[in-house]
Design an enzyme around this catalytic site. Structure first.
Site, PDB file in Angstrom:
ATOM      1  N   SER A 136      17.965 -21.626  -9.360  1.00  0.00           N
ATOM      2  CA  SER A 136      19.161 -21.553  -8.523  1.00  0.00           C
ATOM      3  C   SER A 136      18.961 -20.477  -7.466  1.00  0.00           C
ATOM      4  CB  SER A 136      20.379 -21.182  -9.371  1.00  0.00           C
ATOM      5  OG  SER A 136      21.504 -20.937  -8.528  1.00  0.00           O
ATOM      6  N   TYR A 193      24.586 -15.717 -15.397  1.00  0.00           N
ATOM      7  CA  TYR A 193      23.900 -16.969 -15.035  1.00  0.00           C
ATOM      8  C   TYR A 193      22.779 -16.668 -14.041  1.00  0.00           C
ATOM      9  CZ  TYR A 193      23.440 -21.416 -12.389  1.00  0.00           C
ATOM     10  OH  TYR A 193      22.977 -22.531 -11.726  1.00  0.00           O
TER      11      TYR A 193
HETATM   12  P1  NAP Z   1      26.279 -30.672 -14.363  1.00  0.00           P
HETATM   13  O1  NAP Z   1      26.711 -31.694 -13.363  1.00  0.00           O
HETATM   14  O2  NAP Z   1      27.271 -29.811 -15.037  1.00  0.00           O
HETATM   15  O3  NAP Z   1      25.387 -31.441 -15.479  1.00  0.00           O
HETATM   16  C1  NAP Z   1      24.855 -30.676 -16.522  1.00  0.00           C
HETATM   17  C2  NAP Z   1      23.892 -31.546 -17.304  1.00  0.00           C
HETATM   18  O4  NAP Z   1      23.276 -30.737 -18.300  1.00  0.00           O
HETATM   19  C3  NAP Z   1      24.582 -32.677 -18.031  1.00  0.00           C
HETATM   20  O5  NAP Z   1      23.692 -33.768 -18.063  1.00  0.00           O
HETATM   21  C4  NAP Z   1      24.790 -32.112 -19.444  1.00  0.00           C
HETATM   22  O6  NAP Z   1      24.846 -33.119 -20.457  1.00  0.00           O
HETATM   23  C5  NAP Z   1      23.518 -31.289 -19.583  1.00  0.00           C
HETATM   24  N1  NAP Z   1      23.595 -30.193 -20.548  1.00  0.00           N
HETATM   25  C6  NAP Z   1      24.442 -29.130 -20.555  1.00  0.00           C
HETATM   26  N2  NAP Z   1      24.173 -28.325 -21.596  1.00  0.00           N
HETATM   27  C7  NAP Z   1      23.146 -28.889 -22.266  1.00  0.00           C
HETATM   28  C8  NAP Z   1      22.420 -28.555 -23.440  1.00  0.00           C
HETATM   29  N3  NAP Z   1      22.698 -27.451 -24.148  1.00  0.00           N
HETATM   30  N4  NAP Z   1      21.430 -29.379 -23.838  1.00  0.00           N
HETATM   31  C9  NAP Z   1      21.122 -30.487 -23.142  1.00  0.00           C
HETATM   32  N5  NAP Z   1      21.764 -30.866 -22.027  1.00  0.00           N
HETATM   33  C10 NAP Z   1      22.768 -30.071 -21.604  1.00  0.00           C
HETATM   34  O7  NAP Z   1      25.207 -29.650 -13.724  1.00  0.00           O
HETATM   35  P2  NAP Z   1      24.403 -29.710 -12.335  1.00  0.00           P
HETATM   36  O8  NAP Z   1      25.246 -29.122 -11.286  1.00  0.00           O
HETATM   37  O9  NAP Z   1      23.791 -31.047 -12.152  1.00  0.00           O
HETATM   38  O10 NAP Z   1      23.257 -28.631 -12.657  1.00  0.00           O
HETATM   39  C11 NAP Z   1      21.960 -29.007 -13.091  1.00  0.00           C
HETATM   40  C12 NAP Z   1      21.033 -27.810 -12.951  1.00  0.00           C
HETATM   41  O11 NAP Z   1      21.061 -27.368 -11.599  1.00  0.00           O
HETATM   42  C13 NAP Z   1      21.447 -26.603 -13.802  1.00  0.00           C
HETATM   43  O12 NAP Z   1      20.302 -25.976 -14.311  1.00  0.00           O
HETATM   44  C14 NAP Z   1      22.137 -25.704 -12.802  1.00  0.00           C
HETATM   45  O13 NAP Z   1      22.078 -24.370 -13.191  1.00  0.00           O
HETATM   46  C15 NAP Z   1      21.320 -25.987 -11.573  1.00  0.00           C
HETATM   47  N6  NAP Z   1      22.033 -25.659 -10.319  1.00  0.00           N
HETATM   48  C16 NAP Z   1      23.170 -26.302  -9.965  1.00  0.00           C
HETATM   49  C17 NAP Z   1      23.808 -25.961  -8.783  1.00  0.00           C
HETATM   50  C18 NAP Z   1      25.070 -26.626  -8.313  1.00  0.00           C
HETATM   51  O14 NAP Z   1      25.674 -26.128  -7.327  1.00  0.00           O
HETATM   52  N7  NAP Z   1      25.517 -27.696  -8.946  1.00  0.00           N
HETATM   53  C19 NAP Z   1      23.266 -24.952  -7.973  1.00  0.00           C
HETATM   54  C20 NAP Z   1      22.097 -24.318  -8.367  1.00  0.00           C
HETATM   55  C21 NAP Z   1      21.479 -24.684  -9.544  1.00  0.00           C
HETATM   56  P3  NAP Z   1      26.244 -33.921 -20.805  1.00  0.00           P
HETATM   57  O15 NAP Z   1      26.455 -34.886 -19.660  1.00  0.00           O
HETATM   58  O16 NAP Z   1      25.935 -34.616 -22.067  1.00  0.00           O
HETATM   59  O17 NAP Z   1      27.310 -32.876 -20.897  1.00  0.00           O
END
Ligand code: NAP
Length: 246
Positions: free
Chosen positions: A140, A154
């Site tokens: 991130s 985080y």
């Molecule tokens: P999201 O929409 O909240 O989706 C999270 C995903 O992770 C879901 O598939 C969830 O499964 C799964 N998950 C959560 N906890 C888990 C665990 N303990 N074991 C296995 N799977 C788990 O998140 P996102 O925004 O796509 O983020 C994905 C990655 O990008 C993360 O690492 C986040 O830190 C990074 N990121 C995101 C952003 C942003 O702005 N969105 C920015 C920078 C970095 P379920 O569907 O079953 O709940």
């Protein structure tokens, strides 16, 4: 040539789901890991199969050693795992560190850091044994921004992911395994509502993202797919920032 076979953690929703669909259209078969949302996992798997890829879905909490081992073992019917996208992540509620509970801090470290380490460890063992493979860790922009007032815990885990990426790339380079990271900025996914502010992407766009808009999940997926591809054969140990300038 056999098709690449890639494990994507958190593949049910958001960036992970977009990555699964992009990888499928780029010729990968997939092991799609998720935590609890079976319906979302099934919908993403259907889109992946629509794109012509084979896919197994596996409910596996990446903070559990046993679950991580089962996640990778589930790939066996499809062949040898050639790629890992470490993507499953959580933030806990937005707020200052002083107000965060120990349970939230522990969970964020367990999923975002221990989970990445467990998945990298298994991938390192399997890939090094075959002399090839590629790992992409989803980090991130928070890793370098620090995210004061929002989630410094985080941000700290994501900085650790960057260190993991650099160190493991040096460890595994001689084994023919590449390790890179993608550092997204603010991307429109369900994560912001989960942390307590669904309008966070729009607010960030208006106040601090140089390109003036949040990113989309497919824009991160494209970077992940490139790093996994043979076109990135000389890239290892890099953290590719995809953040609209943030
Ligand atoms: P999201 O929409 O909240 O989706 C999270 C995903 O992770 C879901 O598939 C969830 O499964 C799964 N998950 C959560 N906890 C888990 C665990 N303990 N074991 C296995 N799977 C788990 O998140 P996102 O925004 O796509 O983020 C994905 C990655 O990008 C993360 O690492 C986040 O830190 C990074 N990121 C995101 C952003 C942003 O702005 N969105 C920015 C920078 C970095 P379920 O569907 O079953 O709940």
């Amino acid at each position: 040539m056999s098709r690449p076979l890639t494990v994507v953690t958190g593949g049910s929703r958001g960036i992970g789901a977009a990555t699964c669909v992009r990888l499928a259209s780029d010729g990968h078969d997939l092991v799609l890991g998720y935590a609890s949302d079976e319906g979302a996992a099934a919908r993403t798997a259907a889109a992946v199969r629509e794109a012509g890829a084979r896919c197994v879905t596996v409910r596996a909490d990446t903070s559990s050693e046993e679950d991580v081992e089962r996640l990778f073992d589930s790939a066996a019917p499809l062949g040898r795992v050639t790629g890992l996208v470490n993507n499953a992540g959580v933030t806990g509620p937005l707020g200052r560190l002083a107000d965060a509970s120990a349970d939230v801090l522990r969970r964020v470290v367990d999923v975002n850091l221990l989970g990445y380490l467990l998945c990298c460890r298994r991938a390192a063992r399997d890939m090094a044994a075959h002399g090839s493979g590629s790992i992409v860790n989803v980090s991130s922009a928070a890793a370098t921004l620090g995210s004061p007032g929002e989630y410094v815990h985080y941000a700290a885990t994501k900085a650790a992911v960057d260190a993991l990426t650099v160190g493991l790339s040096k460890e595994l380079g001689p084994d023919g395994v590449r390790v890179n990271a993608v550092a997204p900025g603010v991307i429109e996914t369900g994560m912001h509502a989960a942390m307590g502010d669904p309008d966070r992407p729009a607010k960030a766009a208006a106040t601090r993202i140089p390109l003036g808009r949040p990113g989309q999940d497919f824009e991160i997926a494209a970077a992940v797919s490139w790093l996994l591809s043979p076109e990135a054969a000389y890239a290892t140990g890099t953290v590719l920032r995809v953040s609209g300038g943030l």
